[in-house]
Write an enzyme that holds these catalytic residues in place. Structure first.
Site, mmCIF file in Angstrom:
data_model
loop_
_atom_site.group_PDB
_atom_site.id
_atom_site.type_symbol
_atom_site.label_atom_id
_atom_site.label_comp_id
_atom_site.label_asym_id
_atom_site.label_seq_id
_atom_site.Cartn_x
_atom_site.Cartn_y
_atom_site.Cartn_z
ATOM 1 N N SER A 137 -5.232 76.132 -54.655
ATOM 2 C CA SER A 137 -4.121 76.078 -55.475
ATOM 3 C C SER A 137 -3.680 74.735 -55.939
ATOM 4 O O SER A 137 -3.759 74.038 -55.121
ATOM 5 C CB SER A 137 -3.036 77.007 -54.595
ATOM 6 O OG SER A 137 -1.843 76.814 -55.273
ATOM 7 N N TYR A 150 1.550 78.789 -46.836
ATOM 8 C CA TYR A 150 0.328 78.943 -48.022
ATOM 9 C C TYR A 150 -0.112 77.646 -48.302
ATOM 10 O O TYR A 150 -1.379 77.495 -48.143
ATOM 11 C CB TYR A 150 1.276 79.648 -49.033
ATOM 12 C CG TYR A 150 0.211 79.879 -50.243
ATOM 13 C CD1 TYR A 150 -0.617 81.034 -50.480
ATOM 14 C CD2 TYR A 150 0.255 78.875 -51.316
ATOM 15 C CE1 TYR A 150 -1.042 81.202 -51.528
ATOM 16 C CE2 TYR A 150 -0.339 79.045 -52.466
ATOM 17 C CZ TYR A 150 -1.397 80.072 -52.779
ATOM 18 O OH TYR A 150 -1.796 80.430 -53.991
HETATM 19 P P1 NAD Z 1 -2.752 89.100 -56.112
HETATM 20 O O1 NAD Z 1 -1.684 89.313 -54.959
HETATM 21 O O2 NAD Z 1 -2.610 89.456 -57.397
HETATM 22 O O3 NAD Z 1 -4.370 89.497 -55.579
HETATM 23 C C1 NAD Z 1 -4.885 89.194 -54.378
HETATM 24 C C2 NAD Z 1 -5.890 90.330 -53.958
HETATM 25 O O4 NAD Z 1 -6.394 89.803 -52.478
HETATM 26 C C3 NAD Z 1 -5.198 91.468 -53.897
HETATM 27 O O5 NAD Z 1 -5.862 92.407 -54.357
HETATM 28 C C4 NAD Z 1 -5.359 91.871 -52.389
HETATM 29 O O6 NAD Z 1 -5.316 93.134 -51.800
HETATM 30 C C5 NAD Z 1 -6.211 90.964 -51.832
HETATM 31 N N1 NAD Z 1 -6.144 90.675 -50.250
HETATM 32 C C6 NAD Z 1 -5.057 90.252 -49.659
HETATM 33 N N2 NAD Z 1 -5.415 89.955 -48.470
HETATM 34 C C7 NAD Z 1 -6.517 90.323 -48.220
HETATM 35 C C8 NAD Z 1 -7.478 90.245 -47.107
HETATM 36 N N3 NAD Z 1 -6.856 90.090 -45.927
HETATM 37 N N4 NAD Z 1 -8.709 90.877 -47.058
HETATM 38 C C9 NAD Z 1 -9.035 91.186 -48.318
HETATM 39 N N5 NAD Z 1 -8.476 91.202 -49.643
HETATM 40 C C10 NAD Z 1 -7.021 90.770 -49.291
HETATM 41 O O7 NAD Z 1 -3.039 87.290 -56.025
HETATM 42 P P2 NAD Z 1 -3.501 86.532 -57.104
HETATM 43 O O8 NAD Z 1 -2.408 85.604 -57.731
HETATM 44 O O9 NAD Z 1 -4.584 87.050 -58.089
HETATM 45 O O10 NAD Z 1 -4.085 85.342 -56.155
HETATM 46 C C11 NAD Z 1 -5.597 85.180 -56.145
HETATM 47 C C12 NAD Z 1 -6.049 83.831 -55.633
HETATM 48 O O11 NAD Z 1 -5.596 82.764 -56.348
HETATM 49 C C13 NAD Z 1 -5.424 83.489 -54.175
HETATM 50 O O12 NAD Z 1 -6.520 82.770 -53.569
HETATM 51 C C14 NAD Z 1 -4.133 82.799 -54.667
HETATM 52 O O13 NAD Z 1 -3.763 81.875 -53.496
HETATM 53 C C15 NAD Z 1 -4.544 81.971 -55.561
HETATM 54 N N6 NAD Z 1 -3.706 81.408 -56.536
HETATM 55 C C16 NAD Z 1 -3.051 82.008 -57.149
HETATM 56 C C17 NAD Z 1 -1.974 81.614 -58.183
HETATM 57 C C18 NAD Z 1 -1.091 82.240 -58.981
HETATM 58 O O14 NAD Z 1 -0.315 81.624 -59.491
HETATM 59 N N7 NAD Z 1 -1.333 83.659 -59.328
HETATM 60 C C19 NAD Z 1 -1.822 80.092 -58.367
HETATM 61 C C20 NAD Z 1 -2.871 79.407 -57.536
HETATM 62 C C21 NAD Z 1 -3.738 79.783 -56.441
HETATM 63 C C1 4PL Z 2 2.440 76.158 -59.401
HETATM 64 O O1 4PL Z 2 -0.654 79.222 -55.951
HETATM 65 O O2 4PL Z 2 0.025 77.101 -57.899
HETATM 66 C C2 4PL Z 2 3.737 79.247 -57.636
HETATM 67 C C3 4PL Z 2 2.239 80.995 -56.219
HETATM 68 N N1 4PL Z 2 3.572 78.125 -58.391
HETATM 69 O O3 4PL Z 2 0.874 80.591 -56.036
HETATM 70 C C4 4PL Z 2 0.536 79.735 -56.257
HETATM 71 C C5 4PL Z 2 2.293 77.391 -58.417
HETATM 72 C C6 4PL Z 2 2.583 79.707 -57.119
HETATM 73 C C7 4PL Z 2 1.368 77.633 -57.962
HETATM 74 C C8 4PL Z 2 1.158 78.876 -57.040
#
Ligand code: NAD
Ligand code: 4PL
Length: 244
Positions: A137, A150
């Site tokens: 992230s 996180y």
């Molecule tokens: P989301 O909550 O929409 O989806 C996450 C998925 O992971 C869900 O389907 C959930 O059921 C699954 N999950 C959670 N815990 C689990 C476990 N213990 N075992 C198996 N599956 C599990 O989240 P997202 O925003 O799509 O995030 C996906 C990835 O991207 C994550 O690693 C998150 O940290 C990263 N990320 C997201 C953002 C953002 O802004 N959305 C930014 C940076 C990084």
């Molecule tokens: C910039 O990884 O990268 C909110 C929530 N804002 O999960 C993230 C920023 C979120 C991020 C993320």
């Protein structure tokens, strides 16, 4: 199609960024195992893919992770790539970060990456080929508030990526991390993080909302043979919010 005949596991593939990644990898020709703690969601995501397979798995549970990799090996005989996407994305002020929350975040978001990686490493080593892509992230670069545990876990993922890359490079395995910025996943859209889009856009070089489909192509590249000279890297995919 850069992933023709490749076998890839995408954890957290039931929704959000993971689901977009699963779609993109399948479109590039891969057989995709969609693994998620939400078994019904994994089924739905896998059903829309050609050569999709659903696995209900909790990445923080060692037995569940072993079974996940066994199911893929039983079906396909190999694992070419692993995308560690599964994570909890909390919104929690520092004052509320108690030990229970801290442990849960580290267990899922950091230990989960370790467990899944450990489980695919042996078959990849035997094959002399592997691609591991960890979804980190850009919060580790930006110091984003309201998610301290996180961000700590994602910092751990970054360090793990760099260190493991060094150790497994001789086996033909690359290990990279992608750092998305704020992205309109289901998880974010149902949390207070959605209030931050306007502010975050003002920091980006490309002033629009990040979508899950913006993240997937970089992951597909890192899962492919083409990226064989790229390892130990953190690639921010965030519209230019951060520049590391
Ligand atoms: P989301 O909550 O929409 O989806 C996450 C998925 O992971 C869900 O389907 C959930 O059921 C699954 N999950 C959670 N815990 C689990 C476990 N213990 N075992 C198996 N599956 C599990 O989240 P997202 O925003 O799509 O995030 C996906 C990835 O991207 C994550 O690693 C998150 O940290 C990263 N990320 C997201 C953002 C953002 O802004 N959305 C930014 C940076 C990084
Ligand atoms: C910039 O990884 O990268 C909110 C929530 N804002 O999960 C993230 C920023 C979120 C991020 C993320």
């Amino acid at each position: 199609m850069k992933l023709q005949d490749r076998v890839v596991i995408v954890t957290g593939g039931a929704r959000g960024i993971g689901r977009a990644i699963a779609r993109k990898l399948a479109a590039e020709g891969a057989s995709v195992a969609v693994a998620d703690i939400d078994g019904a969601g994994a089924e739905a995501a896998a059903a829309e893919l050609e050569r999709g397979m659903a696995i209900e798995a909790d990445v923080s549970d060692p037995g569940s992770v072993t079974a996940m990799v066994k199911a893929v090996l039983d079906q396909h005989g190999r694992v070419d790539a692993l995308v560690n996407d599964a994570a909890i994305v909390p919104f929690i002020p520092w004052a509320d970060v108690d030990l229970e929350h801290w442990r849960k975040l580290i267990d899922t978001n950091l230990t989960g990456v370790y467990l899944c990686t450990r489980a695919v490493w042996e078959p990849m080593k035997e094959a002399g080929y592997g691609r591991i892509v960890n979804i980190a992230s850009n919060t580790v670069l930006a110091g984003t508030p309201n998610m301290a545990a996180y961000v700590a876990a994602k910092g751990g993922v970054l360090g793990f990526t760099r260190a493991l890359a060094t150790e497994v490079g001789p086996d033909g395995i690359t290990v990279n991390a992608v750092a998305p910025g704020l992205t309109a996943s289901e998880g974010v859209l149902e949390s207070p993080h959605k209030e931050a889009f306007e502010f975050v856009q003002s920091l980006q070089a490309i002033p629009r909302r990040g979508e899950p489909d913006d993240i997937a192509p970089t992951v597909a590249f890192l899962c492919s043979e083409e990226s064989g000279w790229v390892t130990g890297q953190l690639i921010a995919v965030d519209g230019g919010h951060t520049r590391n």
